[in-house]
Design a protein around this motif. Structure first.
Motif, PDB file in Angstrom:
ATOM      1  N   PHE A 115       0.841  -1.206   0.000  1.00 12.21           N
ATOM      2  CA  PHE A 115       0.000   0.000   0.000  1.00 12.21           C
ATOM      3  C   PHE A 115       0.872   1.250   0.000  1.00 12.21           C
ATOM      4  O   PHE A 115       0.622   2.196  -0.755  1.00 12.21           O
ATOM      5  CB  PHE A 115      -0.932  -0.017   1.211  1.00 12.21           C
ATOM      6  CG  PHE A 115      -1.938   1.083   1.204  1.00 12.21           C
ATOM      7  CD1 PHE A 115      -3.067   0.997   0.422  1.00 12.21           C
ATOM      8  CD2 PHE A 115      -1.750   2.220   1.969  1.00 12.21           C
ATOM      9  CE1 PHE A 115      -4.004   2.010   0.403  1.00 12.21           C
ATOM     10  CE2 PHE A 115      -2.674   3.232   1.960  1.00 12.21           C
ATOM     11  CZ  PHE A 115      -3.800   3.135   1.171  1.00 12.21           C
ATOM     12  N   LEU A 116       1.904   1.269   0.817  1.00 10.18           N
ATOM     13  CA  LEU A 116       2.795   2.423   0.883  1.00 10.18           C
ATOM     14  C   LEU A 116       3.527   2.637  -0.440  1.00 10.18           C
ATOM     15  O   LEU A 116       3.595   3.762  -0.954  1.00 10.18           O
ATOM     16  CB  LEU A 116       3.801   2.248   2.023  1.00 10.18           C
ATOM     17  CG  LEU A 116       4.792   3.384   2.217  1.00 10.18           C
ATOM     18  CD1 LEU A 116       4.074   4.640   2.689  1.00 10.18           C
ATOM     19  CD2 LEU A 116       5.859   2.977   3.216  1.00 10.18           C
ATOM     20  N   LEU A 117       4.052   1.574  -1.013  1.00 12.30           N
ATOM     21  CA  LEU A 117       4.780   1.666  -2.276  1.00 12.30           C
ATOM     22  C   LEU A 117       3.877   2.164  -3.401  1.00 12.30           C
ATOM     23  O   LEU A 117       4.261   3.063  -4.159  1.00 12.30           O
ATOM     24  CB  LEU A 117       5.382   0.306  -2.632  1.00 12.30           C
ATOM     25  CG  LEU A 117       6.162   0.244  -3.946  1.00 12.30           C
ATOM     26  CD1 LEU A 117       7.421   1.096  -3.845  1.00 12.30           C
ATOM     27  CD2 LEU A 117       6.509  -1.191  -4.274  1.00 12.30           C
ATOM     28  N   LEU A 122       7.447  10.714 -12.172  1.00 11.23           N
ATOM     29  CA  LEU A 122       8.672   9.991 -11.863  1.00 11.23           C
ATOM     30  C   LEU A 122       8.516   8.497 -12.103  1.00 11.23           C
ATOM     31  O   LEU A 122       9.358   7.869 -12.734  1.00 11.23           O
ATOM     32  CB  LEU A 122       9.067  10.272 -10.411  1.00 11.23           C
ATOM     33  CG  LEU A 122      10.379   9.710  -9.920  1.00 11.23           C
ATOM     34  CD1 LEU A 122      11.526  10.278 -10.739  1.00 11.23           C
ATOM     35  CD2 LEU A 122      10.586  10.037  -8.446  1.00 11.23           C
ATOM     36  N   PHE A 123       7.424   7.905 -11.599  1.00 14.99           N
ATOM     37  CA  PHE A 123       7.207   6.469 -11.740  1.00 14.99           C
ATOM     38  C   PHE A 123       6.183   6.153 -12.822  1.00 14.99           C
ATOM     39  O   PHE A 123       6.316   5.187 -13.551  1.00 14.99           O
ATOM     40  CB  PHE A 123       6.721   5.860 -10.412  1.00 14.99           C
ATOM     41  CG  PHE A 123       7.705   5.987  -9.294  1.00 14.99           C
ATOM     42  CD1 PHE A 123       8.914   5.325  -9.341  1.00 14.99           C
ATOM     43  CD2 PHE A 123       7.423   6.770  -8.200  1.00 14.99           C
ATOM     44  CE1 PHE A 123       9.819   5.443  -8.307  1.00 14.99           C
ATOM     45  CE2 PHE A 123       8.321   6.890  -7.155  1.00 14.99           C
ATOM     46  CZ  PHE A 123       9.525   6.226  -7.214  1.00 14.99           C
ATOM     47  N   VAL A 124       5.129   6.931 -12.891  1.00 18.60           N
ATOM     48  CA  VAL A 124       3.996   6.629 -13.753  1.00 18.60           C
ATOM     49  C   VAL A 124       3.884   7.702 -14.826  1.00 18.60           C
ATOM     50  O   VAL A 124       3.745   8.879 -14.522  1.00 18.60           O
ATOM     51  CB  VAL A 124       2.693   6.580 -12.915  1.00 18.60           C
ATOM     52  CG1 VAL A 124       1.504   6.310 -13.801  1.00 18.60           C
ATOM     53  CG2 VAL A 124       2.804   5.541 -11.823  1.00 18.60           C
ATOM     54  N   PHE A 170      -3.281   2.797 -14.078  1.00 21.26           N
ATOM     55  CA  PHE A 170      -4.260   1.745 -13.794  1.00 21.26           C
ATOM     56  C   PHE A 170      -3.634   0.636 -12.955  1.00 21.26           C
ATOM     57  O   PHE A 170      -4.237   0.157 -11.989  1.00 21.26           O
ATOM     58  CB  PHE A 170      -4.846   1.179 -15.097  1.00 21.26           C
ATOM     59  CG  PHE A 170      -5.652  -0.064 -14.888  1.00 21.26           C
ATOM     60  CD1 PHE A 170      -6.902   0.003 -14.291  1.00 21.26           C
ATOM     61  CD2 PHE A 170      -5.179  -1.305 -15.279  1.00 21.26           C
ATOM     62  CE1 PHE A 170      -7.658  -1.142 -14.087  1.00 21.26           C
ATOM     63  CE2 PHE A 170      -5.917  -2.446 -15.077  1.00 21.26           C
ATOM     64  CZ  PHE A 170      -7.161  -2.367 -14.487  1.00 21.26           C
ATOM     65  N   VAL A 171      -2.421   0.218 -13.300  1.00 22.33           N
ATOM     66  CA  VAL A 171      -1.739  -0.844 -12.553  1.00 22.33           C
ATOM     67  C   VAL A 171      -1.460  -0.397 -11.118  1.00 22.33           C
ATOM     68  O   VAL A 171      -1.644  -1.175 -10.170  1.00 22.33           O
ATOM     69  CB  VAL A 171      -0.437  -1.282 -13.266  1.00 22.33           C
ATOM     70  CG1 VAL A 171       0.406  -2.186 -12.382  1.00 22.33           C
ATOM     71  CG2 VAL A 171      -0.761  -1.973 -14.580  1.00 22.33           C
ATOM     72  N   VAL A 172      -1.052   0.854 -10.934  1.00 23.39           N
ATOM     73  CA  VAL A 172      -0.804   1.367  -9.588  1.00 23.39           C
ATOM     74  C   VAL A 172      -2.100   1.365  -8.781  1.00 23.39           C
ATOM     75  O   VAL A 172      -2.125   0.940  -7.621  1.00 23.39           O
ATOM     76  CB  VAL A 172      -0.182   2.777  -9.649  1.00 23.39           C
ATOM     77  CG1 VAL A 172      -0.196   3.453  -8.286  1.00 23.39           C
ATOM     78  CG2 VAL A 172       1.232   2.707 -10.184  1.00 23.39           C
ATOM     79  N   ARG A 173      -3.193   1.824  -9.378  1.00 23.95           N
ATOM     80  CA  ARG A 173      -4.489   1.819  -8.685  1.00 23.95           C
ATOM     81  C   ARG A 173      -4.949   0.387  -8.397  1.00 23.95           C
ATOM     82  O   ARG A 173      -5.543   0.114  -7.367  1.00 23.95           O
ATOM     83  CB  ARG A 173      -5.550   2.556  -9.505  1.00 23.95           C
ATOM     84  CG  ARG A 173      -5.300   4.017  -9.731  1.00 23.95           C
ATOM     85  CD  ARG A 173      -5.717   4.892  -8.614  1.00 23.95           C
ATOM     86  NE  ARG A 173      -7.126   4.719  -8.304  1.00 23.95           N
ATOM     87  CZ  ARG A 173      -7.689   5.243  -7.248  1.00 23.95           C
ATOM     88  NH1 ARG A 173      -7.008   5.963  -6.400  1.00 23.95           N
ATOM     89  NH2 ARG A 173      -8.971   5.056  -7.002  1.00 23.95           N
ATOM     90  N   MET A 216       4.066   5.696  -5.522  1.00 22.64           N
ATOM     91  CA  MET A 216       4.106   5.716  -6.990  1.00 22.64           C
ATOM     92  C   MET A 216       3.001   6.600  -7.550  1.00 22.64           C
ATOM     93  O   MET A 216       3.212   7.331  -8.525  1.00 22.64           O
ATOM     94  CB  MET A 216       4.008   4.296  -7.536  1.00 22.64           C
ATOM     95  CG  MET A 216       5.240   3.465  -7.271  1.00 22.64           C
ATOM     96  SD  MET A 216       5.054   1.743  -7.744  1.00 22.64           S
ATOM     97  CE  MET A 216       5.010   1.877  -9.502  1.00 22.64           C
ATOM     98  N   GLN A 217       1.836   6.562  -6.949  1.00 23.96           N
ATOM     99  CA  GLN A 217       0.726   7.387  -7.430  1.00 23.96           C
ATOM    100  C   GLN A 217       0.975   8.867  -7.145  1.00 23.96           C
ATOM    101  O   GLN A 217       0.484   9.726  -7.860  1.00 23.96           O
ATOM    102  CB  GLN A 217      -0.580   6.947  -6.772  1.00 23.96           C
ATOM    103  CG  GLN A 217      -1.779   7.732  -7.265  1.00 23.96           C
ATOM    104  CD  GLN A 217      -3.065   7.222  -6.701  1.00 23.96           C
ATOM    105  OE1 GLN A 217      -3.414   6.082  -6.930  1.00 23.96           O
ATOM    106  NE2 GLN A 217      -3.750   8.046  -5.951  1.00 23.96           N
TER     107      GLN A 217
END
Length: 161
Positions: free
Chosen positions: A102-104, A117-119, A126-129, A108-109
């Motif tokens: 959850f923290l990671l 930076l990440f997305v 979508f993958v992060v969500r 990222m979001q």
């Protein structure tokens, strides 16, 4: 003469143990309640930010819908998966891994939009969500059962009888 000293030591250990258990239960209730608050925020915030998100990231309505529903799809996957993994590997280790996921995914979001930076694509968002939803679903099926395992027998609604 030795008997009263032994009794007082045992009584002191029981009181210390009871105080430790109360503090542990209080911390657990705070963490799980805070998790429920964050879960509600994660699920609810996508509505108010969807217009700005669509404009800033040039997202099509298809991706906007998938991103908005990503956390709900994740909960659908994470709840049974978390229950199964909690039974197989233990609730405490899974709860710690769940909080890390959850923290990671939250971090990222955080870097979507101006920083990117990440997305940097709708598919990645979508993958992060989806990962956030999996963590939320696993927390639902692991967190409260974990607390019920440690709750004392006389505990009703968080209050000791």
């Amino acid at each position: 003469m030795d008997k009263p000293a032994a009794i007082s030591i045992e009584t002191a250990q029981e009181e210390t143990s009871a105080a430790f258990k109360r503090r542990f239960m209080l911390r657990m209730i705070i963490v799980l309640t805070g998790g429920m608050f964050l879960d509600g925020y994660i699920l609810g915030i996508v509505g108010p930010v969807s217009g700005k998100m669509t404009a800033d990231l040039a997202i099509s309505p298809f991706w906007e819908g998938l991103i908005a529903a990503g956390a709900l799809f994740g909960i659908l996957i994470g709840s049974p998966l978390g229950g199964w993994a909690g039974d197989k590997y233990g609730r405490k280790p899974l709860f710690m891994m769940d909080m890390a996921l959850f923290l990671l995914s939250s971090i990222m979001q955080l870097f979507v939009g101006a920083v990117q930076l990440f997305v940097d694509s709708p598919g990645q968002l979508f993958v992060v969500r989806l990962l956030m939803g999996i963590a939320i679903g696993a927390e639902y099926s692991v967190g409260w059962p974990l607390m019920s395992e440690f709750a004392p027998a006389g505990c009703v609604d968080g209050l000791w009888a």
